[in-house]
Structure formats: C-alpha cells, structure tokens
Design an enzyme around this catalytic site. Structure first.
Site, PDB file in Angstrom:
ATOM      1  N   HIS A  22       0.828  -1.102   0.018  1.00  0.00           N
ATOM      2  CA  HIS A  22      -0.123   0.040   0.059  1.00  0.00           C
ATOM      3  C   HIS A  22       1.014   1.380  -0.071  1.00  0.00           C
ATOM      4  O   HIS A  22       1.980   1.175   0.373  1.00  0.00           O
ATOM      5  CB  HIS A  22      -0.992  -0.026   1.190  1.00  0.00           C
ATOM      6  CG  HIS A  22      -0.243  -0.110   2.449  1.00  0.00           C
ATOM      7  ND1 HIS A  22      -0.056  -1.475   2.956  1.00  0.00           N
ATOM      8  CD2 HIS A  22       0.108   1.002   3.604  1.00  0.00           C
ATOM      9  CE1 HIS A  22       0.493  -1.237   4.214  1.00  0.00           C
ATOM     10  NE2 HIS A  22       0.765   0.210   4.734  1.00  0.00           N
ATOM     11  N   HIS A  56       0.954   5.156   1.406  1.00  0.00           N
ATOM     12  CA  HIS A  56       0.299   6.303   1.992  1.00  0.00           C
ATOM     13  C   HIS A  56       0.214   7.648   1.189  1.00  0.00           C
ATOM     14  O   HIS A  56       1.522   7.930   0.828  1.00  0.00           O
ATOM     15  CB  HIS A  56       0.968   6.474   3.397  1.00  0.00           C
ATOM     16  CG  HIS A  56       1.010   5.425   4.405  1.00  0.00           C
ATOM     17  ND1 HIS A  56       0.179   5.199   5.395  1.00  0.00           N
ATOM     18  CD2 HIS A  56       1.486   4.000   4.429  1.00  0.00           C
ATOM     19  CE1 HIS A  56       0.222   4.194   6.075  1.00  0.00           C
ATOM     20  NE2 HIS A  56       1.368   3.364   5.493  1.00  0.00           N
TER      21      HIS A  56
HETATM   22  P1  5GP Z   1       1.522   0.496   7.611  1.00  0.00           P
HETATM   23  O1  5GP Z   1       2.226   0.626   8.750  1.00  0.00           O
HETATM   24  O2  5GP Z   1       1.448  -1.174   7.267  1.00  0.00           O
HETATM   25  O3  5GP Z   1       2.254   0.924   6.172  1.00  0.00           O
HETATM   26  O4  5GP Z   1       0.098   1.059   7.472  1.00  0.00           O
HETATM   27  C1  5GP Z   1      -0.849   0.430   7.711  1.00  0.00           C
HETATM   28  C2  5GP Z   1      -2.030   1.458   7.789  1.00  0.00           C
HETATM   29  O5  5GP Z   1      -3.474   0.877   7.506  1.00  0.00           O
HETATM   30  C3  5GP Z   1      -2.238   2.344   9.004  1.00  0.00           C
HETATM   31  O6  5GP Z   1      -2.006   3.487   8.964  1.00  0.00           O
HETATM   32  C4  5GP Z   1      -3.658   1.984   9.707  1.00  0.00           C
HETATM   33  O7  5GP Z   1      -4.111   3.008  10.126  1.00  0.00           O
HETATM   34  C5  5GP Z   1      -4.208   1.506   8.336  1.00  0.00           C
HETATM   35  N1  5GP Z   1      -5.356   0.718   8.641  1.00  0.00           N
HETATM   36  C6  5GP Z   1      -5.252  -0.583   9.289  1.00  0.00           C
HETATM   37  N2  5GP Z   1      -6.385  -1.219   9.369  1.00  0.00           N
HETATM   38  C7  5GP Z   1      -7.322  -0.443   8.449  1.00  0.00           C
HETATM   39  C8  5GP Z   1      -8.595  -0.474   8.440  1.00  0.00           C
HETATM   40  O8  5GP Z   1      -9.329  -1.754   8.819  1.00  0.00           O
HETATM   41  N3  5GP Z   1      -9.315   0.342   7.779  1.00  0.00           N
HETATM   42  C9  5GP Z   1      -8.472   1.463   7.171  1.00  0.00           C
HETATM   43  N4  5GP Z   1      -9.273   2.565   6.615  1.00  0.00           N
HETATM   44  N5  5GP Z   1      -7.237   1.650   7.495  1.00  0.00           N
HETATM   45  C10 5GP Z   1      -6.665   0.682   8.184  1.00  0.00           C
END
Ligand code: 5GP
Ligand code: ZN
Length: 137
Positions: A99, A101
């Site tokens: 993903h 951001h």
């Molecule tokens: P990572 O740390 O893996 O780069 O970011 C994962 C992101 O996914 C985090 O910013 C977190 O807030 C978001 N996230 C996790 N679970 C959910 C969810 O169920 N719905 C949404 N909209 N965002 C999520």
C-alpha cells in the site's frame, strides 16, 4: 488472502471510506490518519510488499496516487504531501498487503520532523555502491 484486512476491504467484507476505485486499484481513507485526508492506495490483487508486486500493478498504483494526491491537497488545503510506502516490520509495515500512504502535510504539523542523516566512513560508500550495482536484476 483470507486473513488480510485490505483484501477484506477490497471484497467489501469490511467497510471503508472509499475515495476511488477502478479494475486494478482501490483508494480509501486511512482509519488512523496522520492528518485529515490521509489516504491509502492499494492494488486489488494481494501482494505482500513492493518487492512482490509486478511493475504494471505498481505503475497503476502510482498513477492513481498522483490523481488522489492532487485532490487531497486541494481538499484539505495542504502545504505538502508525503507518498510513503513501508516494507517489512523493520520499516514500519503492519499490513502485509502492499500500500501507498498519501499524507497531506501542513507547515509545523510535527510529523517526521527529524531526518537522522548519517555520513559514510571512509571507503564505505564505494563498497555499498558496488554491492548494490552487482545485485541489480
Ligand atoms: P503500514 O504501517 O502497514 O504502512 O500502514 C497500515 C495502515 O493501515 C495504518 O496507517 C492503519 O491506520 C491503516 N489501517 C489498518 N487497518 C485499517 C482498516 O481496517 N481500515 C482502514 N481504513 N485503514 C486501516
Ligand atoms: Zn491482501
């Protein structure tokens, strides 16, 4: 991937605040925003990290990211925007579905204020550079 939260969102099993979707990509608001408008862009097919996804899928994600970035900046009156992409736990990846951001930024918002830049000890830069060039595939 049965236990992947983003796959569940893509399949509609978990709700999301959807911004945009096409055949390849979905974009929705992050549930834990750094700033209002913080969005995620994900491919609809499951790949764990940037290293696993094919080029055409990533190209689609980046093209959509730019489209969404323009809209976010306009919508929240941002001064800037970070495109952030974490791979593996050591780099802060918590959801193992690749993903991007999109984080709108405002002057003085306090996010990533420090950039702990280091310098190379003598000889180290050439060593690292040589290895990285050798390992290019
Ligand atoms: P990572 O740390 O893996 O780069 O970011 C994962 C992101 O996914 C985090 O910013 C977190 O807030 C978001 N996230 C996790 N679970 C959910 C969810 O169920 N719905 C949404 N909209 N965002 C999520
Ligand atoms: Zn997934």
């Amino acid at each position: 991937m049965a236990d992947c939260i983003f796959c569940k969102i893509i399949k509609g099993e978990i709700p999301c605040a959807r911004i945009y979707e096409d055949d390849t990509v979905l974009s929705f608001l992050d549930i834990g925003p750094i700033n209002p408008g913080h969005a995620l862009v994900v491919p609809k097919a499951h790949y764990a990290t940037l290293l696993d996804a094919p080029d055409d899928i990533l190209q689609a994600c980046v093209a959509v990211s730019r489209k969404i970035a323009r809209s976010i900046i306009k919508s929240v009156g941002a001064d800037g925007l970070n495109l952030l992409q974490n791979n593996y736990r050591a780099a802060g990846q918590l959801v193992d579905h690749v993903h991007f951001h999109l984080i709108p930024r405002h002057k003085g918002d306090g996010f990533m204020t420090g950039w702990p830049a280091k310098s190379y000890p003598p000889g180290e830069l050439d060593k690292v550079l040589g290895k990285i060039r050798e390992n290019l595939e």
